[in-house]
Design a protein around this motif. Structure first.
Motif, short mmCIF file in Angstrom:
data_model
loop_
_atom_site.label_atom_id
_atom_site.label_comp_id
_atom_site.label_asym_id
_atom_site.label_seq_id
_atom_site.Cartn_x
_atom_site.Cartn_y
_atom_site.Cartn_z
N ASN A 1 0.81 -1.22 0.00
CA ASN A 1 0.00 0.00 0.00
C ASN A 1 0.84 1.27 0.00
N SER A 2 2.08 1.17 0.45
CA SER A 2 2.92 2.36 0.54
C SER A 2 4.37 1.99 0.28
N GLU A 3 5.18 3.01 -0.02
CA GLU A 3 6.61 2.80 -0.26
C GLU A 3 7.31 2.37 1.03
N THR A 4 6.87 2.90 2.16
CA THR A 4 7.45 2.51 3.45
C THR A 4 7.23 1.03 3.72
N GLU A 5 6.02 0.58 3.46
CA GLU A 5 5.69 -0.83 3.64
C GLU A 5 6.52 -1.71 2.72
N LEU A 6 6.74 -1.23 1.50
CA LEU A 6 7.54 -1.97 0.52
C LEU A 6 8.97 -2.17 1.02
N PHE A 7 9.61 -1.08 1.45
CA PHE A 7 11.03 -1.18 1.83
C PHE A 7 11.24 -1.76 3.22
N ASP A 8 10.20 -1.81 4.02
CA ASP A 8 10.29 -2.57 5.27
C ASP A 8 10.38 -4.06 4.96
N PHE A 9 9.66 -4.48 3.92
CA PHE A 9 9.65 -5.89 3.53
C PHE A 9 10.88 -6.24 2.69
N TYR A 10 11.29 -5.29 1.83
CA TYR A 10 12.47 -5.50 0.97
C TYR A 10 13.50 -4.40 1.26
N PRO A 11 14.26 -4.53 2.33
CA PRO A 11 15.28 -3.50 2.63
C PRO A 11 16.33 -3.44 1.53
N LYS A 12 16.75 -2.23 1.20
CA LYS A 12 17.72 -2.04 0.12
C LYS A 12 19.09 -2.56 0.54
N LYS A 13 19.60 -3.55 -0.18
CA LYS A 13 20.90 -4.14 0.14
C LYS A 13 22.02 -3.62 -0.76
N LYS A 14 21.65 -3.28 -2.00
CA LYS A 14 22.67 -2.91 -2.96
C LYS A 14 22.05 -2.02 -4.03
N TYR A 15 22.86 -1.11 -4.59
CA TYR A 15 22.39 -0.25 -5.68
C TYR A 15 22.88 -0.86 -6.99
N PHE A 16 21.94 -1.13 -7.89
CA PHE A 16 22.28 -1.76 -9.17
C PHE A 16 22.24 -0.72 -10.29
N LYS A 17 23.18 -0.84 -11.23
CA LYS A 17 23.21 0.03 -12.41
C LYS A 17 22.85 -0.78 -13.65
N ILE A 18 22.02 -0.18 -14.49
CA ILE A 18 21.62 -0.85 -15.73
C ILE A 18 22.84 -1.18 -16.58
N LYS A 19 23.78 -0.26 -16.63
CA LYS A 19 24.99 -0.48 -17.42
C LYS A 19 25.74 -1.72 -16.94
N ASP A 20 25.89 -1.90 -15.63
CA ASP A 20 26.59 -3.06 -15.10
C ASP A 20 25.84 -4.35 -15.40
N ILE A 21 24.51 -4.30 -15.32
CA ILE A 21 23.71 -5.49 -15.59
C ILE A 21 23.88 -5.92 -17.04
N PHE A 22 23.85 -4.96 -17.95
CA PHE A 22 24.02 -5.30 -19.37
C PHE A 22 25.43 -5.81 -19.65
N ASN A 23 26.43 -5.24 -19.00
CA ASN A 23 27.79 -5.76 -19.17
C ASN A 23 27.90 -7.20 -18.71
N ASP A 24 27.12 -7.59 -17.72
CA ASP A 24 27.16 -8.95 -17.19
C ASP A 24 26.36 -9.93 -18.04
N TYR A 25 25.27 -9.46 -18.66
CA TYR A 25 24.32 -10.41 -19.27
C TYR A 25 24.09 -10.22 -20.76
N TRP A 26 24.54 -9.11 -21.37
CA TRP A 26 24.15 -8.80 -22.73
C TRP A 26 24.59 -9.85 -23.74
N TYR A 27 25.84 -10.27 -23.70
CA TYR A 27 26.32 -11.22 -24.71
C TYR A 27 25.72 -12.61 -24.50
N GLU A 28 25.45 -12.95 -23.27
CA GLU A 28 24.74 -14.20 -22.99
C GLU A 28 23.31 -14.12 -23.53
#
Length: 385
Positions: free
Chosen positions: A8-35
């Motif tokens: 119902n709220s952003e607070t409720e969301l992040f209480d359930f899923y606490p932020k562990k790491k910041y992900f970058k789209i560029k890094d994700i594509f470098n890891d998975y694009w050629y695969e």
């Protein structure tokens, strides 16, 4: 695809899923694009050349692969290499600068008056037609232009009043799936032969029905009457009130805020990096989005390849203009246009544009001067590059 949970709220969301790491789209594509490319080759899935080009440029943005400029401190002989940017339409970093510059360009031609934001959406049954042939996306612009222009012409035939409006195409919804719609920003002042007229009312029931008819007729001409007849009849039978047109009055406090909204994903991926929650060892990505119909926060977990597919389908074709100008904004040759006060004084525009340059953006955004020598504080000078 699987919806993991709804909050119902952003607070409720992040209480359930606490932020562990910041992900970058560029890094994700470098890891998975050629695969991912190997996977699509095996499945005989065609990836458009413009997608491969823009993704590969984004992956090497700010790296030695595309060159660099060297700055030198003449006081202590310190040097700094600044890597060049890719200027891809799929790069978060370059997209921020592009959106700021495009927003300033738009502000420099807008009349200093209230602008209404209208969203033109269509039946989801039509979405695949535009994915099947991307040239049909031009019909979205043409349909909105004909809808607004024809109404004004009918109402003000003698005076020839003409407003200005800017159309921006979005091909995605909040869940990043294929969802074709148009954002329109139109002036509540129209220019006539000898004077201007202020108006703040358009019959939106008319807009819905007229927009529907114009677009369906354009698609029928392209696809063929016999082939498109069944789809056209079904849409008319299920959409008696036309397509949905949203035009909430005073939705934004200023025209600048409205411009920022419609350009927020201009020249960059349709996905905000901060919405990524996690990527697990099984190559599934978990992210959230705010659902439009009830504003609840939805968490979704899908395979990384499906997530990549969702993002790259929104990369426009080469030379395709996602922002277009109509009415008095199309050519700006109306005899009264130059007598009107604009949102930004053109004399000030070069100064505002200078604020979007790399160094000034770093200073205004992070309060860091990248050319200030860390050893002695002297401003370094360009050596070459």
């Amino acid at each position: 695809m699987s919806i993991v949970n709804v909050f119902n709220s952003e607070t409720e969301l992040f209480d359930f899923y606490p932020k562990k790491k910041y992900f970058k789209i560029k890094d994700i594509f470098n890891d998975y694009w050629y695969e991912f490319l190997d996977f699509t080759d095996k499945k005989n899935i065609n990836i458009r050349p413009v997608v491969k080009r823009d993704v590969q440029r984004m992956m090497i943005c700010k790296t030695p692969h595309i060159g660099f400029s060297t700055y030198h401190c003449h006081h202590c002989n310190n040097t700094l290499n600044v890597y060049k940017t890719c200027k891809s339409r799929f790069c978060n970093s370059c997209g921020v600068k592009y959106a700021k510059q495009r927003a300033l360009n738009i502000e420099s031609i807008l009349l200093n008056c209230t602008h209404r934001h209208i969203t033109f959406t269509i039946s989801d049954k039509l979405w695949p037609l535009f994915l099947e042939d991307r040239k049909r996306l031009n019909y979205m612009f043409e349909a909105v232009n004909l809808t607004l222009s024809s109404w004004f012409k009918e109402q003000y035939k003698k005076e020839c009043y003409k407003p200005g409006f800017i159309l921006t195409l979005h091909t995605f919804g909040r869940d990043d799936k294929w969802n074709v719609h148009i954002h329109c920003l139109y002036s509540e002042i129209a220019l006539g032969k000898n004077d201007s007229k202020k108006f703040d009312f358009i019959p939106f029931d008319m807009l819905r029905k007229r927009f529907q008819k114009v677009l369906l007729d354009l698609l029928e001409q392209d696809i063929g009457k016999e082939e498109f007849r069944k789809m056209k009849n079904w849409i008319y039978s299920t959409s008696n009130n036309g397509f949905y047109v949203r035009a909430k009055k005073n939705e934004f406090p200023s025209s600048k805020k409205a411009i920022s909204y419609i350009l927020r994903y201009c020249g960059r991926p349709c996905f905000a990096q901060y919405r990524i929650i996690d990527i697990d060892d099984d190559d599934f990505i978990t992210f959230w989005y705010q659902r439009h119909e009830d504003d609840k926060f939805v968490v979704e977990k899908i395979h990384i390849f499906e997530w990549i597919s969702r993002l790259i389908r929104h990369i426009p074709d080469c030379n395709f203009k996602t922002i277009r100008y109509y009415g008095i904004y199309a050519s700006r040759k109306h005899k009264l246009y130059n007598t009107c006060r604009l949102l930004i004084n053109k004399i000030k525009l070069p100064f505002y544009m200078s604020l979007t340059k790399w160094r000034n953006l770093m200073i205004t955004t992070f309060n860091i001067d990248p050319l200030k020598c860390p050893n002695c504080g002297t401003i370094m000078k360009l050596e070459y590059g």
